[in-house]
Design a protein around this motif. Structure first.
Motif, mmCIF file in Angstrom:
data_model
loop_
_atom_site.group_PDB
_atom_site.id
_atom_site.type_symbol
_atom_site.label_atom_id
_atom_site.label_comp_id
_atom_site.label_asym_id
_atom_site.label_seq_id
_atom_site.Cartn_x
_atom_site.Cartn_y
_atom_site.Cartn_z
ATOM 1 N N THR A 11 66.728 -16.245 18.210
ATOM 2 C CA THR A 11 67.693 -15.203 18.985
ATOM 3 C C THR A 11 69.095 -15.886 18.949
ATOM 4 O OG1 THR A 11 65.680 -14.865 20.377
ATOM 5 C CG2 THR A 11 67.836 -14.427 21.582
ATOM 6 N N LEU A 12 69.984 -15.016 19.014
ATOM 7 C CA LEU A 12 71.457 -15.290 19.285
ATOM 8 C C LEU A 12 71.811 -15.673 20.477
ATOM 9 C CD1 LEU A 12 73.230 -13.051 16.830
ATOM 10 C CD2 LEU A 12 72.905 -15.539 16.402
ATOM 11 N N THR A 13 72.022 -16.679 21.101
ATOM 12 C CA THR A 13 72.436 -17.304 22.400
ATOM 13 C C THR A 13 73.307 -16.206 23.121
ATOM 14 O OG1 THR A 13 72.375 -19.459 21.670
ATOM 15 C CG2 THR A 13 73.365 -19.104 23.660
ATOM 16 N N GLU A 14 74.418 -15.891 22.413
ATOM 17 C CA GLU A 14 75.277 -14.621 23.109
ATOM 18 C C GLU A 14 74.477 -13.308 23.370
ATOM 19 O OE1 GLU A 14 79.838 -13.156 22.278
ATOM 20 O OE2 GLU A 14 78.401 -12.737 20.679
ATOM 21 N N GLU A 15 73.484 -12.965 22.394
ATOM 22 C CA GLU A 15 72.910 -11.709 22.743
ATOM 23 C C GLU A 15 72.020 -11.812 23.747
ATOM 24 O OE1 GLU A 15 69.746 -8.538 20.428
ATOM 25 O OE2 GLU A 15 70.280 -10.568 19.373
ATOM 26 N N LEU A 16 71.265 -13.052 24.049
ATOM 27 C CA LEU A 16 70.444 -13.295 25.158
ATOM 28 C C LEU A 16 71.312 -13.126 26.492
ATOM 29 C CD1 LEU A 16 67.572 -14.347 26.146
ATOM 30 C CD2 LEU A 16 68.471 -16.437 26.086
ATOM 31 N N LEU A 17 72.487 -13.948 26.497
ATOM 32 C CA LEU A 17 73.312 -13.917 27.659
ATOM 33 C C LEU A 17 73.708 -12.627 28.017
ATOM 34 C CD1 LEU A 17 74.796 -17.373 26.942
ATOM 35 C CD2 LEU A 17 73.231 -16.747 28.883
ATOM 36 N N ILE A 18 74.297 -11.819 26.938
ATOM 37 C CA ILE A 18 74.675 -10.361 27.584
ATOM 38 C C ILE A 18 73.448 -9.667 27.786
ATOM 39 C CG2 ILE A 18 75.311 -8.165 26.279
ATOM 40 C CD1 ILE A 18 76.878 -9.844 24.356
ATOM 41 N N ARG A 19 72.558 -9.581 27.425
ATOM 42 C CA ARG A 19 71.254 -8.959 27.992
ATOM 43 C C ARG A 19 70.612 -9.429 29.303
ATOM 44 N NH1 ARG A 19 67.368 -5.929 24.284
ATOM 45 N NH2 ARG A 19 68.381 -5.752 22.520
ATOM 46 N N TYR A 20 70.722 -10.708 29.324
ATOM 47 C CA TYR A 20 70.248 -11.457 30.412
ATOM 48 C C TYR A 20 70.952 -12.315 31.166
ATOM 49 C CZ TYR A 20 66.227 -8.949 28.437
ATOM 50 O OH TYR A 20 65.241 -8.148 27.905
ATOM 51 N N PRO A 21 72.029 -12.145 31.857
ATOM 52 C CA PRO A 21 73.066 -13.209 32.186
ATOM 53 C C PRO A 21 72.257 -14.240 33.252
ATOM 54 C CG PRO A 21 73.541 -10.835 33.006
ATOM 55 C CD PRO A 21 72.560 -10.581 31.978
ATOM 56 N N GLU A 22 71.143 -13.773 33.816
ATOM 57 C CA GLU A 22 70.548 -14.563 34.918
ATOM 58 C C GLU A 22 70.155 -15.837 34.065
ATOM 59 O OE1 GLU A 22 67.426 -11.240 33.868
ATOM 60 O OE2 GLU A 22 69.854 -11.516 34.085
ATOM 61 N N LEU A 59 63.526 -25.300 26.055
ATOM 62 C CA LEU A 59 64.432 -24.153 26.411
ATOM 63 C C LEU A 59 63.817 -22.758 26.362
ATOM 64 C CD1 LEU A 59 67.291 -23.503 27.164
ATOM 65 C CD2 LEU A 59 67.785 -23.627 24.546
ATOM 66 N N ILE A 60 63.096 -22.607 25.406
ATOM 67 C CA ILE A 60 62.178 -21.203 25.227
ATOM 68 C C ILE A 60 61.802 -21.002 26.371
ATOM 69 C CG2 ILE A 60 60.902 -19.745 23.873
ATOM 70 C CD1 ILE A 60 62.526 -20.760 21.273
ATOM 71 N N LYS A 61 60.810 -21.897 26.835
ATOM 72 C CA LYS A 61 59.828 -21.627 27.927
ATOM 73 C C LYS A 61 60.549 -21.421 29.037
ATOM 74 C CE LYS A 61 56.310 -24.470 30.321
ATOM 75 N NZ LYS A 61 56.859 -24.782 31.547
ATOM 76 N N GLU A 62 61.425 -22.232 29.310
ATOM 77 C CA GLU A 62 62.464 -22.066 30.818
ATOM 78 C C GLU A 62 62.956 -20.577 30.708
ATOM 79 O OE1 GLU A 62 64.735 -25.413 31.343
ATOM 80 O OE2 GLU A 62 62.735 -26.843 31.342
ATOM 81 N N LEU A 63 63.664 -20.213 29.379
ATOM 82 C CA LEU A 63 64.225 -19.021 29.416
ATOM 83 C C LEU A 63 63.191 -17.779 29.562
ATOM 84 C CD1 LEU A 63 66.385 -19.727 26.371
ATOM 85 C CD2 LEU A 63 67.182 -19.157 28.833
ATOM 86 N N LYS A 64 61.979 -17.976 29.157
ATOM 87 C CA LYS A 64 61.070 -16.985 29.586
ATOM 88 C C LYS A 64 60.501 -16.966 31.134
ATOM 89 C CE LYS A 64 59.410 -16.318 24.902
ATOM 90 N NZ LYS A 64 58.130 -16.796 23.920
#
Length: 75
Positions: A11-22, A59-64
């Protein structure tokens, strides 16, 4: 969380932050200032984790977990 969006090591880090800024709070917890990084535009989560010495699976676990905690209650 958008069911069609899957968080993975690619997953692109920027795409994740745009979709889910939290999710920024997770990156900041690990000393990853992704909001200020110019590389975020083209880095995957795997790239970002590697650059900062973070285990990608953690990192993925914590993001989810962050996204699950921030979902509005279902009706």
């Amino acid at each position: 969380m958008d069911e069609s969006f899957c968080i993975s090591s690619q997953t692109l880090t920027e795409e994740l932050l745009i979709r889910y800024p939290e999710c920024c709070e997770v990156f900041e917890k690990h000393g990853m200032p992704c909001r200020e990084c110019m590389g975020v535009e083209c880095e995957t989560l795997s790239d970002s984790a590697l650059m900062h010495g973070i285990d990608i699976d953690i990192l993925i676990k914590e993001l989810k977990e962050c996204l699950e905690c921030n979902e509005p209650p279902s009706c």
